[in-house]
Design a protein around this motif. Structure first.
Motif, mmCIF file in Angstrom:
data_model
loop_
_atom_site.group_PDB
_atom_site.id
_atom_site.type_symbol
_atom_site.label_atom_id
_atom_site.label_comp_id
_atom_site.label_asym_id
_atom_site.label_seq_id
_atom_site.Cartn_x
_atom_site.Cartn_y
_atom_site.Cartn_z
ATOM 1 N N LEU A 47 -20.035 -69.247 -2.462
ATOM 2 C CA LEU A 47 -20.718 -70.294 -3.227
ATOM 3 C C LEU A 47 -21.825 -71.095 -2.566
ATOM 4 O O LEU A 47 -22.797 -71.122 -3.007
ATOM 5 N N VAL A 48 -21.592 -71.180 -1.165
ATOM 6 C CA VAL A 48 -22.795 -71.715 -0.381
ATOM 7 C C VAL A 48 -23.986 -71.092 -0.529
ATOM 8 O O VAL A 48 -25.130 -71.511 -0.773
ATOM 9 N N ARG A 49 -23.898 -69.474 -0.029
ATOM 10 C CA ARG A 49 -24.803 -68.608 0.336
ATOM 11 C C ARG A 49 -25.497 -68.299 -0.922
ATOM 12 O O ARG A 49 -26.652 -68.037 -0.891
ATOM 13 N N HIS A 50 -24.783 -68.157 -1.919
ATOM 14 C CA HIS A 50 -25.372 -67.102 -3.079
ATOM 15 C C HIS A 50 -25.478 -68.024 -4.439
ATOM 16 O O HIS A 50 -26.376 -67.744 -5.303
ATOM 17 N N ALA A 51 -24.840 -69.213 -4.526
ATOM 18 C CA ALA A 51 -24.723 -69.888 -5.823
ATOM 19 C C ALA A 51 -25.101 -71.208 -5.738
ATOM 20 O O ALA A 51 -25.394 -72.036 -6.575
ATOM 21 N N GLY A 52 -25.730 -71.766 -4.386
ATOM 22 C CA GLY A 52 -26.096 -72.939 -3.934
ATOM 23 C C GLY A 52 -25.147 -74.085 -4.179
ATOM 24 O O GLY A 52 -25.260 -75.382 -4.595
ATOM 25 N N GLY A 53 -23.767 -73.572 -4.091
ATOM 26 C CA GLY A 53 -22.606 -74.756 -4.182
ATOM 27 C C GLY A 53 -21.855 -74.282 -5.687
ATOM 28 O O GLY A 53 -22.066 -73.649 -6.462
ATOM 29 N N GLY A 54 -20.906 -74.933 -5.565
ATOM 30 C CA GLY A 54 -19.770 -74.873 -6.688
ATOM 31 C C GLY A 54 -18.360 -75.550 -6.370
ATOM 32 O O GLY A 54 -18.110 -76.480 -5.480
ATOM 33 N N GLU A 55 -17.357 -75.280 -6.795
ATOM 34 C CA GLU A 55 -16.059 -75.337 -6.576
ATOM 35 C C GLU A 55 -14.888 -74.591 -6.000
ATOM 36 O O GLU A 55 -15.077 -73.497 -6.772
ATOM 37 N N ILE A 56 -13.841 -74.945 -5.343
ATOM 38 C CA ILE A 56 -12.720 -73.910 -5.183
ATOM 39 C C ILE A 56 -11.775 -74.820 -5.793
ATOM 40 O O ILE A 56 -11.492 -75.892 -5.389
ATOM 41 N N GLU A 57 -11.060 -73.897 -6.417
ATOM 42 C CA GLU A 57 -9.938 -74.605 -7.276
ATOM 43 C C GLU A 57 -8.561 -73.606 -6.675
ATOM 44 O O GLU A 57 -8.362 -72.605 -6.573
ATOM 45 N N LEU A 58 -7.506 -74.536 -6.215
ATOM 46 C CA LEU A 58 -6.568 -73.886 -5.802
ATOM 47 C C LEU A 58 -5.168 -74.320 -6.539
ATOM 48 O O LEU A 58 -5.058 -75.353 -6.937
ATOM 49 N N ALA A 59 -4.327 -73.310 -6.961
ATOM 50 C CA ALA A 59 -3.429 -73.719 -7.833
ATOM 51 C C ALA A 59 -2.175 -72.445 -7.332
ATOM 52 O O ALA A 59 -2.464 -71.276 -7.016
ATOM 53 N N MET A 60 -1.066 -73.118 -7.783
ATOM 54 C CA MET A 60 0.143 -71.994 -7.722
ATOM 55 C C MET A 60 0.333 -71.902 -9.203
ATOM 56 O O MET A 60 0.341 -72.652 -9.899
ATOM 57 N N THR A 61 1.018 -70.541 -9.530
ATOM 58 C CA THR A 61 1.422 -70.089 -10.834
ATOM 59 C C THR A 61 2.354 -69.289 -10.612
ATOM 60 O O THR A 61 2.836 -68.641 -9.609
ATOM 61 N N ASN A 62 3.134 -68.940 -11.767
ATOM 62 C CA ASN A 62 4.272 -67.919 -11.790
ATOM 63 C C ASN A 62 3.950 -66.927 -12.551
ATOM 64 O O ASN A 62 3.717 -66.880 -13.721
ATOM 65 N N GLY A 63 3.498 -65.822 -12.048
ATOM 66 C CA GLY A 63 2.802 -64.626 -12.699
ATOM 67 C C GLY A 63 3.942 -63.542 -12.838
ATOM 68 O O GLY A 63 4.963 -63.554 -12.640
ATOM 69 N N SER A 64 3.479 -62.485 -13.178
ATOM 70 C CA SER A 64 4.063 -61.350 -13.573
ATOM 71 C C SER A 64 4.874 -60.898 -12.393
ATOM 72 O O SER A 64 6.004 -60.069 -12.500
ATOM 73 N N HIS A 65 4.648 -61.178 -11.098
ATOM 74 C CA HIS A 65 5.246 -60.543 -9.834
ATOM 75 C C HIS A 65 5.988 -61.855 -9.262
ATOM 76 O O HIS A 65 6.194 -61.824 -7.858
ATOM 77 N N GLY A 66 6.119 -62.734 -10.006
ATOM 78 C CA GLY A 66 6.627 -64.174 -9.537
ATOM 79 C C GLY A 66 5.557 -64.986 -8.826
ATOM 80 O O GLY A 66 4.579 -65.080 -9.367
ATOM 81 N N PRO A 67 5.829 -66.208 -8.184
ATOM 82 C CA PRO A 67 5.104 -67.178 -7.574
ATOM 83 C C PRO A 67 3.919 -66.729 -6.861
ATOM 84 O O PRO A 67 4.116 -65.717 -6.175
ATOM 85 N N ALA A 68 2.784 -67.190 -7.068
ATOM 86 C CA ALA A 68 1.525 -66.764 -6.740
ATOM 87 C C ALA A 68 0.608 -67.916 -6.461
ATOM 88 O O ALA A 68 0.555 -68.863 -7.214
ATOM 89 N N LEU A 69 -0.267 -67.682 -5.492
ATOM 90 C CA LEU A 69 -1.458 -68.765 -5.222
ATOM 91 C C LEU A 69 -2.614 -68.165 -5.751
ATOM 92 O O LEU A 69 -2.903 -67.040 -5.376
ATOM 93 N N VAL A 70 -3.412 -68.968 -6.499
ATOM 94 C CA VAL A 70 -4.479 -68.632 -6.958
ATOM 95 C C VAL A 70 -5.630 -69.445 -6.344
ATOM 96 O O VAL A 70 -5.842 -70.522 -6.350
ATOM 97 N N VAL A 71 -6.610 -68.683 -6.115
ATOM 98 C CA VAL A 71 -7.863 -69.145 -5.565
ATOM 99 C C VAL A 71 -8.947 -68.835 -6.478
ATOM 100 O O VAL A 71 -9.410 -67.880 -6.646
ATOM 101 N N ALA A 72 -9.690 -69.790 -7.013
ATOM 102 C CA ALA A 72 -10.909 -69.732 -7.997
ATOM 103 C C ALA A 72 -12.035 -70.312 -7.566
ATOM 104 O O ALA A 72 -12.078 -71.426 -6.772
ATOM 105 N N ALA A 73 -13.212 -69.499 -7.309
ATOM 106 C CA ALA A 73 -14.360 -70.078 -7.015
ATOM 107 C C ALA A 73 -15.400 -70.244 -8.078
ATOM 108 O O ALA A 73 -15.381 -69.181 -9.183
ATOM 109 N N ILE A 74 -15.755 -71.396 -8.598
ATOM 110 C CA ILE A 74 -16.173 -71.592 -9.873
ATOM 111 C C ILE A 74 -17.848 -72.204 -9.604
ATOM 112 O O ILE A 74 -18.139 -73.299 -8.657
ATOM 113 N N ASP A 75 -18.871 -71.523 -10.125
ATOM 114 C CA ASP A 75 -20.121 -71.967 -10.019
ATOM 115 C C ASP A 75 -20.943 -71.715 -11.234
ATOM 116 O O ASP A 75 -20.686 -71.177 -12.183
ATOM 117 N N GLY A 76 -22.152 -72.267 -11.469
ATOM 118 C CA GLY A 76 -23.080 -72.308 -12.393
ATOM 119 C C GLY A 76 -23.919 -71.043 -12.376
ATOM 120 O O GLY A 76 -25.205 -70.943 -13.198
#
Length: 145
Positions: A47-76
């Motif tokens: 995000l810093v190097r290639h997109a000029g910044g953005g946001e990291i979103e962290l969340a827990m979910t219950n996916g097809s294989h059970g509990p999972a941690l999701v890391v999302a990098a969001i930028d413009g």
């Protein structure tokens, strides 16, 4: 869980620490939590190097294989044109990185590939203005085919 604005190297460290803390809190073994931290660090650094910044979103979910941690990098910035190629070590979306350029870039071009290897799923979602790179790490890793 939360959202972290990332525009500087210090922000990368903050997001990384938050991801490791969340993983440990949710019962991930220490090594897995550290791997989640590395994935978060790589996505945040991009995000810093290639997109000029953005946001990291962290969340827990219950996916097809059970509990999972999701890391999302969001930028413009535009989506990665060829994510499959960009995931190859020593490559960008445009192809191989010349050796002399690797030294200038402060990296080998293996970060996205490492994020994929340390995750159970890595996808790109196109947004109306930008993109979202989503890495999912299950508490109990599914067997790979």
């Amino acid at each position: 869980m939360g959202r972290y604005r990332v525009t500087t190297e210090a922000d990368v460290i903050g997001a990384r620490v938050a991801a490791e803390r969340l993983a440990l809190q949710e019962g991930f073994p220490r090594l897995a939590a550290q791997e989640v931290a590395l994935v978060t660090s790589e996505l945040a650094w991009n995000l810093v190097r290639h997109a000029g910044g953005g946001e990291i979103e962290l969340a827990m979910t219950n996916g097809s294989h059970g509990p999972a941690l999701v890391v999302a990098a969001i930028d413009g910035s535009p989506p990665i044109a060829d994510l499959e190629t960009a995931l190859l070590d020593g490559h960008t979306a445009k192809g191989p990185i010349p050796p002399e350029e690797r030294m200038r870039r402060r990296g080998l071009g293996s970060g996205l590939g490492a994020a994929l290897r340390l995750s159970d799923r890595l996808v790109q979602e196109t947004l109306p203005k930008g993109k979202r790179i989503v890495a999912t790490r299950y508490l109990v890793r599914p067997t790979r085919q």
